[in-house]
Design a protein around this motif. Sequence first.
Motif, PDB file in Angstrom:
ATOM      1  N   SER A 130       1.263  -1.711  -0.200  1.00 16.83           N
ATOM      2  CA  SER A 130      -0.163  -0.552   0.382  1.00 16.83           C
ATOM      3  C   SER A 130       0.126   1.468   0.287  1.00 16.83           C
ATOM      4  N   ASP A 131       2.528   1.059   0.267  1.00 19.53           N
ATOM      5  CA  ASP A 131       3.498   2.700   0.688  1.00 19.53           C
ATOM      6  C   ASP A 131       3.950   2.694  -0.757  1.00 19.53           C
ATOM      7  N   PRO A 132       4.004   3.880  -1.097  1.00 21.83           N
ATOM      8  CA  PRO A 132       5.101   3.610  -2.223  1.00 21.83           C
ATOM      9  C   PRO A 132       6.224   2.825  -1.753  1.00 21.83           C
ATOM     10  N   ASP A 133       7.137   2.429  -2.613  1.00 21.86           N
ATOM     11  CA  ASP A 133       7.865   1.020  -2.486  1.00 21.86           C
ATOM     12  C   ASP A 133       8.774   2.055  -2.300  1.00 21.86           C
ATOM     13  N   ALA A 134      10.171   1.302  -1.743  1.00 24.36           N
ATOM     14  CA  ALA A 134      11.265   2.362  -1.407  1.00 24.36           C
ATOM     15  C   ALA A 134      11.864   2.348  -3.087  1.00 24.36           C
ATOM     16  N   LEU A 135      12.138   1.133  -3.678  1.00 32.74           N
ATOM     17  CA  LEU A 135      13.148   1.466  -4.703  1.00 32.74           C
ATOM     18  C   LEU A 135      11.939   2.649  -5.919  1.00 32.74           C
ATOM     19  N   GLU A 136      11.038   2.369  -5.907  1.00 27.79           N
ATOM     20  CA  GLU A 136      10.213   3.327  -6.714  1.00 27.79           C
ATOM     21  C   GLU A 136      10.614   4.921  -6.021  1.00 27.79           C
ATOM     22  N   ALA A 137      10.545   5.282  -4.382  1.00 33.95           N
ATOM     23  CA  ALA A 137      10.956   6.505  -4.255  1.00 33.95           C
ATOM     24  C   ALA A 137      12.706   6.577  -4.751  1.00 33.95           C
ATOM     25  N   TRP A 138      13.255   5.198  -4.629  1.00 37.01           N
ATOM     26  CA  TRP A 138      15.128   5.994  -4.974  1.00 37.01           C
ATOM     27  C   TRP A 138      15.153   5.947  -6.369  1.00 37.01           C
ATOM     28  N   LEU A 139      14.578   5.846  -7.123  1.00 38.12           N
ATOM     29  CA  LEU A 139      14.656   5.466  -8.162  1.00 38.12           C
ATOM     30  C   LEU A 139      14.306   7.150  -8.559  1.00 38.12           C
ATOM     31  N   ILE A 140      13.677   7.571  -8.133  1.00 42.12           N
ATOM     32  CA  ILE A 140      12.529   9.025  -8.935  1.00 42.12           C
ATOM     33  C   ILE A 140      13.658   9.859  -8.234  1.00 42.12           C
ATOM     34  N   GLU A 141      14.338  10.068  -6.829  1.00 46.99           N
ATOM     35  CA  GLU A 141      15.712  10.694  -6.508  1.00 46.99           C
ATOM     36  C   GLU A 141      16.744  10.680  -7.640  1.00 46.99           C
ATOM     37  N   GLN A 142      16.864   9.652  -7.979  1.00 50.62           N
ATOM     38  CA  GLN A 142      18.118   9.332  -9.439  1.00 50.62           C
ATOM     39  C   GLN A 142      17.702  10.195 -10.171  1.00 50.62           C
ATOM     40  N   LEU A 143      16.432  10.071 -11.019  1.00 52.53           N
ATOM     41  CA  LEU A 143      15.569  10.519 -12.030  1.00 52.53           C
ATOM     42  C   LEU A 143      15.345  11.775 -12.043  1.00 52.53           C
ATOM     43  N   ARG A 144      15.736  12.734 -10.715  1.00 57.67           N
ATOM     44  CA  ARG A 144      15.770  14.081 -10.865  1.00 57.67           C
ATOM     45  C   ARG A 144      16.516  14.428 -10.842  1.00 57.67           C
ATOM     46  N   ALA A 145      18.263  13.431 -10.217  1.00 56.41           N
ATOM     47  CA  ALA A 145      20.013  14.935 -10.401  1.00 56.41           C
ATOM     48  C   ALA A 145      19.327  14.217 -12.443  1.00 56.41           C
ATOM     49  N   CYS A 146      19.385  13.129 -12.935  1.00 50.97           N
ATOM     50  CA  CYS A 146      19.483  12.926 -14.542  1.00 50.97           C
ATOM     51  C   CYS A 146      18.864  14.328 -14.692  1.00 50.97           C
ATOM     52  N   GLN A 147      17.652  14.825 -14.493  1.00 53.78           N
ATOM     53  CA  GLN A 147      16.961  15.564 -14.933  1.00 53.78           C
ATOM     54  C   GLN A 147      17.515  16.878 -14.436  1.00 53.78           C
ATOM     55  N   ALA A 148      18.578  17.317 -13.696  1.00 55.00           N
ATOM     56  CA  ALA A 148      19.338  18.059 -13.380  1.00 55.00           C
ATOM     57  C   ALA A 148      20.049  18.471 -13.784  1.00 55.00           C
ATOM     58  N   ASP A 149      20.663  17.668 -14.479  1.00 52.30           N
ATOM     59  CA  ASP A 149      21.814  17.564 -15.570  1.00 52.30           C
ATOM     60  C   ASP A 149      21.489  17.156 -16.693  1.00 52.30           C
ATOM     61  N   GLY A 150      20.465  17.739 -17.129  1.00 51.38           N
ATOM     62  CA  GLY A 150      20.156  18.047 -18.364  1.00 51.38           C
ATOM     63  C   GLY A 150      19.730  16.322 -19.403  1.00 51.38           C
ATOM     64  N   GLN A 151      20.076  15.197 -18.033  1.00 49.67           N
ATOM     65  CA  GLN A 151      19.360  14.003 -19.204  1.00 49.67           C
ATOM     66  C   GLN A 151      18.006  13.546 -19.602  1.00 49.67           C
ATOM     67  N   LEU A 152      17.380  14.288 -18.717  1.00 52.47           N
ATOM     68  CA  LEU A 152      15.678  14.230 -18.980  1.00 52.47           C
ATOM     69  C   LEU A 152      14.737  15.715 -19.269  1.00 52.47           C
ATOM     70  N   PRO A 153      14.293  15.633 -20.037  1.00 56.18           N
ATOM     71  CA  PRO A 153      13.618  16.932 -20.106  1.00 56.18           C
ATOM     72  C   PRO A 153      13.210  17.384 -19.243  1.00 56.18           C
ATOM     73  N   PRO A 154      12.950  19.054 -18.568  1.00 55.52           N
ATOM     74  CA  PRO A 154      12.624  19.392 -17.105  1.00 55.52           C
ATOM     75  C   PRO A 154      11.297  19.821 -16.976  1.00 55.52           C
ATOM     76  N   GLU A 155      10.066  18.880 -18.472  1.00 57.40           N
ATOM     77  CA  GLU A 155       8.430  18.250 -17.406  1.00 57.40           C
ATOM     78  C   GLU A 155       8.410  16.876 -17.605  1.00 57.40           C
ATOM     79  N   HIS A 196      18.653   5.346 -24.192  1.00 56.47           N
ATOM     80  CA  HIS A 196      17.522   6.236 -24.664  1.00 56.47           C
ATOM     81  C   HIS A 196      16.415   6.785 -24.224  1.00 56.47           C
ATOM     82  N   ARG A 197      16.257   6.416 -22.550  1.00 61.74           N
ATOM     83  CA  ARG A 197      15.784   7.619 -21.886  1.00 61.74           C
ATOM     84  C   ARG A 197      16.972   8.584 -21.447  1.00 61.74           C
ATOM     85  N   LEU A 198      18.457   8.191 -21.103  1.00 60.23           N
ATOM     86  CA  LEU A 198      19.687   8.889 -19.687  1.00 60.23           C
ATOM     87  C   LEU A 198      20.435   9.652 -20.693  1.00 60.23           C
ATOM     88  N   GLY A 199      20.428   9.150 -21.965  1.00 61.88           N
ATOM     89  CA  GLY A 199      22.264   8.510 -22.612  1.00 61.88           C
ATOM     90  C   GLY A 199      23.227   7.403 -22.262  1.00 61.88           C
TER      91      GLY A 199
END
Length: 202
Positions: A130-155, A196-199
């Motif tokens: 029922s609660d947010p999965d810990a691995l998913e939460a960790w992955l979102i934080e990693q993707l946020r770093a990728c986004q800040a580094d320009g590897q993902l579009p800001p939107e 493909h998604r992050l380079g």
Amino acid sequence: MPKRVDHEQRRRHIADALLRVAATQGLHTAGFREVAAEAGVSVRLVQYYFQTKEQLLLFGLRRVGEQFAERVLPRLATAGLPAAGRERIEFVLLATLPLDAESRSLHVLYNQYFALALTDSSLAAQPYGSDPDALEAWLIEQLRACQADGQLPPEQDLADEALAILALGVGLGNAILGGRRSADDARRVLARHLDHRLGPPR
């Protein structure tokens, strides 16, 4: 002086025996007698720490998550990877795939608990279901770093991106377990998706 008993360690020892039985014979076969035999203790001792099989199953579920962390975190700490980003994502996702005996066992256990939770309200009510999965939460934080580094579009919606990556990992893991794909296939497909998604890795 009486020997001091580490009750938490005893509970982990018994729960780990449950998981070993379940990994080879299935959760449905893991009664108190089978678990006691695997743990090398009496049935009475198992009942002392877990009054019902439900309690034992719930504690075993906690141990699945702990065993995954015990497997991945030390390796991640010594892998010499950047603090965040694509390389860490690939490293951790590969660790979740059934590419060796240990990870295969954890993958089988995860699938068994998931299947049981679909029809068992006590398991479904756990953070596992029922609660947010810990691995998913960790992955979102990693993707946020990728986004800040320009590897993902800001939107880009990071939760959706994380869900897609995790779904790919689950699908690849099940394909390996079912003998439909090899470990090399899984590594290649995962790397291609992340490229493909992050380079490519930097």
